[in-house]
Write a protein that holds these residues in place. Structure first.
Motif, short mmCIF file in Angstrom:
data_model
loop_
_atom_site.label_atom_id
_atom_site.label_comp_id
_atom_site.label_asym_id
_atom_site.label_seq_id
_atom_site.Cartn_x
_atom_site.Cartn_y
_atom_site.Cartn_z
N ALA A 1 0.85 -1.19 0.00
CA ALA A 1 0.00 0.00 0.00
C ALA A 1 0.88 1.24 0.00
CB ALA A 1 -0.92 0.01 1.21
N THR A 2 0.49 2.23 -0.78
CA THR A 2 1.29 3.43 -0.94
C THR A 2 0.40 4.62 -1.25
OG1 THR A 2 3.08 4.44 -2.27
CG2 THR A 2 1.60 2.93 -3.40
N ASN A 3 0.90 5.82 -0.99
CA ASN A 3 0.20 7.03 -1.42
C ASN A 3 0.91 7.69 -2.60
OD1 ASN A 3 2.47 8.06 -0.20
ND2 ASN A 3 1.38 9.16 1.41
N ASN A 4 1.86 6.96 -3.21
CA ASN A 4 2.64 7.47 -4.33
C ASN A 4 2.19 6.79 -5.62
OD1 ASN A 4 4.53 8.42 -6.13
ND2 ASN A 4 6.27 7.33 -5.22
N PRO A 5 1.53 7.51 -6.53
CA PRO A 5 1.05 6.89 -7.78
C PRO A 5 2.18 6.27 -8.62
CG PRO A 5 0.03 9.04 -7.47
CD PRO A 5 1.11 8.92 -6.44
N GLU A 6 3.39 6.79 -8.50
CA GLU A 6 4.49 6.25 -9.30
C GLU A 6 4.76 4.79 -8.98
OE1 GLU A 6 7.93 8.69 -9.00
OE2 GLU A 6 6.99 10.44 -9.94
N ALA A 7 4.44 4.38 -7.76
CA ALA A 7 4.67 2.99 -7.36
C ALA A 7 3.72 2.03 -8.07
CB ALA A 7 4.51 2.85 -5.85
N LEU A 8 2.68 2.55 -8.71
CA LEU A 8 1.72 1.70 -9.41
C LEU A 8 2.05 1.54 -10.89
CD1 LEU A 8 0.14 2.67 -6.79
CD2 LEU A 8 -1.94 2.30 -8.12
N GLN A 9 3.10 2.17 -11.35
CA GLN A 9 3.47 2.08 -12.76
C GLN A 9 3.98 0.68 -13.10
OE1 GLN A 9 6.31 5.26 -13.17
NE2 GLN A 9 4.73 6.84 -13.37
N GLY A 10 3.86 0.32 -14.37
CA GLY A 10 4.35 -0.97 -14.83
C GLY A 10 3.42 -2.13 -14.56
N ALA A 11 2.15 -1.84 -14.30
CA ALA A 11 1.20 -2.90 -13.96
C ALA A 11 0.75 -3.65 -15.21
CB ALA A 11 -0.01 -2.31 -13.26
N ASP A 12 0.48 -4.95 -15.02
CA ASP A 12 -0.18 -5.73 -16.06
C ASP A 12 -1.66 -5.38 -16.11
OD1 ASP A 12 2.09 -7.43 -16.85
OD2 ASP A 12 1.93 -8.18 -14.80
N VAL A 13 -2.25 -5.18 -14.92
CA VAL A 13 -3.66 -4.84 -14.80
C VAL A 13 -3.80 -3.69 -13.81
CG1 VAL A 13 -5.97 -5.61 -14.13
CG2 VAL A 13 -4.44 -7.19 -15.32
N LEU A 14 -4.57 -2.68 -14.20
CA LEU A 14 -4.95 -1.60 -13.29
C LEU A 14 -6.42 -1.77 -12.97
CD1 LEU A 14 -4.62 1.09 -11.77
CD2 LEU A 14 -5.08 2.27 -13.94
N LEU A 15 -6.73 -2.05 -11.72
CA LEU A 15 -8.10 -2.21 -11.25
C LEU A 15 -8.59 -0.89 -10.67
CD1 LEU A 15 -10.63 -3.81 -10.33
CD2 LEU A 15 -9.33 -4.52 -8.30
N LEU A 16 -9.71 -0.40 -11.19
CA LEU A 16 -10.31 0.83 -10.71
C LEU A 16 -11.59 0.48 -9.96
CD1 LEU A 16 -9.83 2.98 -13.95
CD2 LEU A 16 -8.42 3.03 -11.87
N GLY A 17 -11.52 0.52 -8.65
CA GLY A 17 -12.67 0.15 -7.82
C GLY A 17 -13.40 1.35 -7.28
N LEU A 18 -13.37 2.45 -8.01
CA LEU A 18 -14.00 3.70 -7.59
C LEU A 18 -15.41 3.80 -8.14
CD1 LEU A 18 -10.92 5.74 -8.65
CD2 LEU A 18 -11.56 5.40 -6.28
N LYS A 19 -16.15 4.78 -7.67
CA LYS A 19 -17.43 5.08 -8.31
C LYS A 19 -17.14 5.80 -9.62
CE LYS A 19 -20.56 4.80 -4.48
NZ LYS A 19 -21.87 5.22 -3.99
N ALA A 20 -17.98 5.56 -10.61
CA ALA A 20 -17.73 6.08 -11.95
C ALA A 20 -17.61 7.60 -11.98
CB ALA A 20 -18.84 5.63 -12.90
N HIS A 21 -18.38 8.28 -11.13
CA HIS A 21 -18.32 9.74 -11.17
C HIS A 21 -17.03 10.30 -10.57
CE1 HIS A 21 -20.83 9.55 -7.20
NE2 HIS A 21 -19.55 9.62 -6.92
#
Length: 320
Positions: free
Chosen positions: A58-78
């Motif tokens: 777990a991180t608060n740095n978006p750069e740590a999420l780079q290079g993913a095979d899959v990006l899961l977006l579990g947010l509300k669409a709005h």
């Protein structure tokens, strides 16, 4: 598999658990109490009274999420448009994106054909930004039929898992469905994902706003003659709109109501939004349909009226 996650809440957290159980390494973008809980104890999933803790980063740095095979977006669409800069920072040319959202998704009309081909709706994708940074060829289109809740930061309680349909134009939906099935998610590849999205929305687009306006459960709405007539009118309007864009077969309104009644006296997501003081998830669930109808000159007067009332409710409840 490297999985990056934005929004490990009720549904996002449940899906993240499935990926991790199947062998993925997950990195979750989080903040505040959720960040602390995930870093201290991992992701906790509770089902049938039993708890399981899964290892995640777990991180608060978006750069740590780079290079993913899959990006899961579990947010509300709005919430997605405001996060477009962060998503753009994470997504690579080969990253598959899985937006697990309700309503009419931003990818819906790209490559769809018919009178709405290539249309972007301001209700879900202002200026078409999401479609540009997440092209449909990389989208794992999906429909969630499950219920869960956040019991505490980093702690997801699964209420019911019916099915998780995956489709789209990536050519890899079968592979990802099989991967998630290994992780305990009832995932299946689905060839007609547009019809599946439309079918779920056919019920959500009326019950949700009407429950927010009336503070009523689904059972109360169905048992009231006036409310039931509004539900019927809205479903008829959406059936006609669907036929206009090539989505047919949405005619058994009585059958759909009977299926909804079997779910009991549940509180819809919009009603929960109102009760929690959150912005109502109105635009992707009903606003997008009203906008689509307007752009196609398709009459939708009842739905448009309910949309207007619910939008007023949302604004007035959150006036400071």
């Amino acid at each position: 598999m490297k999985l990056s996650v934005i929004g490990a809440g009720a549904i996002g957290g449940w899906l993240t658990a499935g990926f991790v159980r199947a062998g993925a390494k997950a990195t979750i973008l989080a903040r505040g109490a959720s960040l602390a809980a995930l870093q201290d104890t991992g992701l906790m999933i509770e089902s049938d009274g039993e708890c399981e803790t899964l290892p995640v980063q777990a991180t608060n740095n978006p750069e740590a999420l780079q290079g993913a095979d899959v990006l899961l977006l579990g947010l509300k669409a709005h919430d997605l448009p405001a996060l477009a800069p962060t998503i753009r920072q994470i997504v690579g040319p080969d990253t598959l994106v899985m937006p697990a959202v309700n309503g009419l998704p931003f990818w819906f009309f790209e490559g769809f054909g018919g009178p709405a081909e290539g249309m972007t709706l301001n209700a879900v994708d202002p200026s078409g930004t999401l479609a540009r940074i997440m092209p449909v060829r990389n989208v794992l289109a999906n429909v969630v039929h499950a219920a869960s809740l956040v019991a505490a930061p980093g702690h997801i309680r699964l209420v019911k898992a019916d099915k998780f349909l995956i489709g789209g134009q990536t050519g890899r939906h079968q592979e990802i469905a099989e991967f998630l099935a290994k992780g305990g998610i009832p995932a299946e590849a689905y060839s007609d994902i547009h019809a599946a999205v439309w079918g779920k929305l056919w019920g959500n687009s009326n019950m949700n706003p009407l429950s927010a306006l009336s503070r009523a459960t689904s059972a109360q709405l169905l048992d009231d003659a006036g409310a039931s007539s509004l539900i019927t009118a809205m479903m008829q309007e959406m059936s006609a709109l669907g036929a206009r864009i090539g989505l047919t077969g949405f005619d058994d309104i009585a059958g759909r109501m009977a299926s909804t009644r079997k779910l009991g006296a549940f509180r819809t997501s919009m009603l929960q939004d109102v009760e929690a003081g959150r912005a109502i998830e109105l635009e992707p669930i009903l606003g997008a349909l009203v906008e689509l109808a307007d752009r196609l000159d398709q009459p939708m007067p009842v739905s448009k009226g309910i949309y207007g009332l619910t939008a007023l409710l949302d604004r007035n409840l959150r006036v400071s």
